[in-house]
Scaffold this motif. Structure first.
Motif, PDB file in Angstrom:
ATOM      1  N   LEU A 192       0.767  -1.241  -0.123  1.00 24.09           N
ATOM      2  CA  LEU A 192       0.094   0.128   0.033  1.00 24.09           C
ATOM      3  C   LEU A 192       0.916   1.119  -0.037  1.00 24.09           C
ATOM      4  O   LEU A 192       1.616   1.537   1.030  1.00 24.09           O
ATOM      5  CB  LEU A 192      -1.035   0.254   1.176  1.00 24.09           C
ATOM      6  N   GLN A 193       1.172   1.725  -1.020  1.00 28.30           N
ATOM      7  CA  GLN A 193       1.638   3.013  -1.206  1.00 28.30           C
ATOM      8  C   GLN A 193       0.984   4.222  -0.648  1.00 28.30           C
ATOM      9  O   GLN A 193      -0.273   4.486  -1.523  1.00 28.30           O
ATOM     10  CB  GLN A 193       2.294   3.125  -2.706  1.00 28.30           C
ATOM     11  N   MET A 194       1.420   4.930   0.108  1.00 23.66           N
ATOM     12  CA  MET A 194       0.519   6.107   0.805  1.00 23.66           C
ATOM     13  C   MET A 194       1.142   7.532   0.635  1.00 23.66           C
ATOM     14  O   MET A 194       2.276   7.432   0.964  1.00 23.66           O
ATOM     15  CB  MET A 194       0.158   5.954   2.146  1.00 23.66           C
ATOM     16  N   ASN A 195       0.636   8.076  -0.200  1.00 25.60           N
ATOM     17  CA  ASN A 195       1.145   9.420  -0.562  1.00 25.60           C
ATOM     18  C   ASN A 195       0.210  10.851   0.056  1.00 25.60           C
ATOM     19  O   ASN A 195      -0.937  10.569   0.286  1.00 25.60           O
ATOM     20  CB  ASN A 195       1.362   9.796  -2.049  1.00 25.60           C
ATOM     21  N   SER A 196       0.756  11.857  -0.079  1.00 23.36           N
ATOM     22  CA  SER A 196       0.103  13.132   0.584  1.00 23.36           C
ATOM     23  C   SER A 196      -0.516  12.579   1.933  1.00 23.36           C
ATOM     24  O   SER A 196      -1.760  12.815   2.068  1.00 23.36           O
ATOM     25  CB  SER A 196      -0.897  13.583  -0.348  1.00 23.36           C
ATOM     26  N   LEU A 197       0.168  12.099   2.678  1.00 28.44           N
ATOM     27  CA  LEU A 197      -0.634  11.759   4.003  1.00 28.44           C
ATOM     28  C   LEU A 197      -1.127  12.787   4.939  1.00 28.44           C
ATOM     29  O   LEU A 197      -0.606  13.942   4.862  1.00 28.44           O
ATOM     30  CB  LEU A 197       0.438  10.679   4.786  1.00 28.44           C
ATOM     31  N   LYS A 198      -2.377  12.637   5.462  1.00 25.67           N
ATOM     32  CA  LYS A 198      -3.019  13.653   6.424  1.00 25.67           C
ATOM     33  C   LYS A 198      -3.144  12.926   7.768  1.00 25.67           C
ATOM     34  O   LYS A 198      -3.114  11.996   7.947  1.00 25.67           O
ATOM     35  CB  LYS A 198      -4.184  13.774   5.806  1.00 25.67           C
ATOM     36  N   PRO A 199      -3.289  13.875   8.654  1.00 21.30           N
ATOM     37  CA  PRO A 199      -3.421  13.590  10.094  1.00 21.30           C
ATOM     38  C   PRO A 199      -4.477  12.484  10.260  1.00 21.30           C
ATOM     39  O   PRO A 199      -4.590  11.697  11.060  1.00 21.30           O
ATOM     40  CB  PRO A 199      -3.712  14.754  10.821  1.00 21.30           C
ATOM     41  N   GLU A 200      -5.651  12.680   9.451  1.00 21.71           N
ATOM     42  CA  GLU A 200      -6.872  11.906   9.695  1.00 21.71           C
ATOM     43  C   GLU A 200      -6.501  10.387   9.034  1.00 21.71           C
ATOM     44  O   GLU A 200      -7.323   9.467   9.277  1.00 21.71           O
ATOM     45  CB  GLU A 200      -7.907  12.111   8.787  1.00 21.71           C
ATOM     46  N   ASP A 201      -5.336  10.165   8.427  1.00 23.84           N
ATOM     47  CA  ASP A 201      -4.892   8.741   7.960  1.00 23.84           C
ATOM     48  C   ASP A 201      -4.262   7.991   9.092  1.00 23.84           C
ATOM     49  O   ASP A 201      -3.963   6.915   9.074  1.00 23.84           O
ATOM     50  CB  ASP A 201      -4.044   8.987   6.860  1.00 23.84           C
ATOM     51  N   THR A 202      -4.052   8.837  10.385  1.00 19.93           N
ATOM     52  CA  THR A 202      -3.542   7.979  11.347  1.00 19.93           C
ATOM     53  C   THR A 202      -4.331   7.050  11.914  1.00 19.93           C
ATOM     54  O   THR A 202      -5.676   7.227  12.031  1.00 19.93           O
ATOM     55  CB  THR A 202      -3.256   9.166  12.567  1.00 19.93           C
ATOM     56  N   ALA A 203      -3.756   5.445  12.093  1.00 16.02           N
ATOM     57  CA  ALA A 203      -4.601   4.420  12.336  1.00 16.02           C
ATOM     58  C   ALA A 203      -3.545   3.292  12.391  1.00 16.02           C
ATOM     59  O   ALA A 203      -2.436   3.516  12.035  1.00 16.02           O
ATOM     60  CB  ALA A 203      -5.661   4.179  11.134  1.00 16.02           C
ATOM     61  N   VAL A 204      -4.354   2.291  13.008  1.00 22.25           N
ATOM     62  CA  VAL A 204      -3.361   0.847  12.630  1.00 22.25           C
ATOM     63  C   VAL A 204      -3.894   0.196  11.351  1.00 22.25           C
ATOM     64  O   VAL A 204      -5.306   0.229  11.166  1.00 22.25           O
ATOM     65  CB  VAL A 204      -3.804   0.119  13.727  1.00 22.25           C
ATOM     66  N   TYR A 205      -2.998  -0.247  10.444  1.00 21.56           N
ATOM     67  CA  TYR A 205      -3.394  -0.603   9.208  1.00 21.56           C
ATOM     68  C   TYR A 205      -3.306  -2.225   9.223  1.00 21.56           C
ATOM     69  O   TYR A 205      -2.066  -2.637   9.835  1.00 21.56           O
ATOM     70  CB  TYR A 205      -2.491   0.139   8.189  1.00 21.56           C
ATOM     71  N   TYR A 206      -4.159  -2.748   8.931  1.00 24.33           N
ATOM     72  CA  TYR A 206      -4.247  -4.242   8.735  1.00 24.33           C
ATOM     73  C   TYR A 206      -4.501  -4.657   7.251  1.00 24.33           C
ATOM     74  O   TYR A 206      -5.313  -4.130   6.706  1.00 24.33           O
ATOM     75  CB  TYR A 206      -5.453  -4.770   9.500  1.00 24.33           C
ATOM     76  N   CYS A 207      -3.686  -5.532   6.920  1.00 25.98           N
ATOM     77  CA  CYS A 207      -3.903  -6.437   5.421  1.00 25.98           C
ATOM     78  C   CYS A 207      -4.678  -7.743   6.041  1.00 25.98           C
ATOM     79  O   CYS A 207      -4.674  -8.126   6.994  1.00 25.98           O
ATOM     80  CB  CYS A 207      -2.735  -6.609   5.031  1.00 25.98           C
ATOM     81  N   ALA A 208      -5.590  -8.150   4.978  1.00 25.63           N
ATOM     82  CA  ALA A 208      -6.368  -9.100   4.851  1.00 25.63           C
ATOM     83  C   ALA A 208      -6.581  -9.800   3.561  1.00 25.63           C
ATOM     84  O   ALA A 208      -6.236  -9.161   2.412  1.00 25.63           O
ATOM     85  CB  ALA A 208      -7.666  -8.764   5.281  1.00 25.63           C
ATOM     86  N   ALA A 209      -6.675 -11.266   3.813  1.00 28.40           N
ATOM     87  CA  ALA A 209      -6.848 -11.951   2.788  1.00 28.40           C
ATOM     88  C   ALA A 209      -8.106 -12.866   2.643  1.00 28.40           C
ATOM     89  O   ALA A 209      -8.669 -13.185   3.597  1.00 28.40           O
ATOM     90  CB  ALA A 209      -5.637 -13.073   2.515  1.00 28.40           C
TER      91      ALA A 209
END
Length: 123
Positions: free
Chosen positions: A80-97
């Motif tokens: 997951l390429q994340m550009n132009s990050l914002k404060p509201e993107d703050t979180a725990v990120y999970y991947c799933a299958a």
């Protein structure tokens, strides 16, 4: 036993970029749809992006144009390429299958989950 291991999280400033990786110990990785979700403190887990085994991609409106999901079947890894990050993107990120996925944004559609990686975006 299937394992999904996320990496690449961290503390960044608004406007910065990060690339998350999720390594999957799935023998038939290429046959699985993969997704990214996130959960901020006090909020429910929300869909971020998904990629089907066909390569079709899907994004939440909040990240469209800023985030890009991709997969490398030879490495059993989704990114997951994340550009132009914002404060509201703050979180725990999970991947799933998901082996069979009818709706990309529904957590219950996914069979396996990673432990998550923290992303903090300061303003």
């Amino acid at each position: 036993q299937v394992q999904l291991v996320e990496s690449g999280g961290g503390l960044v400033q608004a406007g910065d970029s990060l690339r998350l990786s999720c390594a999957a110990s799935i023998r038939t990785f290429s046959t699985y749809a993969m997704g990214w979700f996130r959960q901020a403190p006090g909020k429910e887990r929300e869909f971020v992006a998904a990629i089907r085994r066909s390569g079709a991609t899907y994004y939440a409106d909040s990240v469209k144009g800023r985030f890009t999901i991709s997969r490398d079947n030879a490495k059993n890894t989704v990114y997951l390429q994340m550009n132009s990050l914002k404060p509201e993107d703050t979180a725990v990120y999970y991947c799933a299958a998901a082996y069979i996925m009818r709706s990309v944004s529904i957590p219950n559609e996914y069979d396996y989950w990673g432990q998550g990686t923290h992303v903090t975006v300061s303003s």
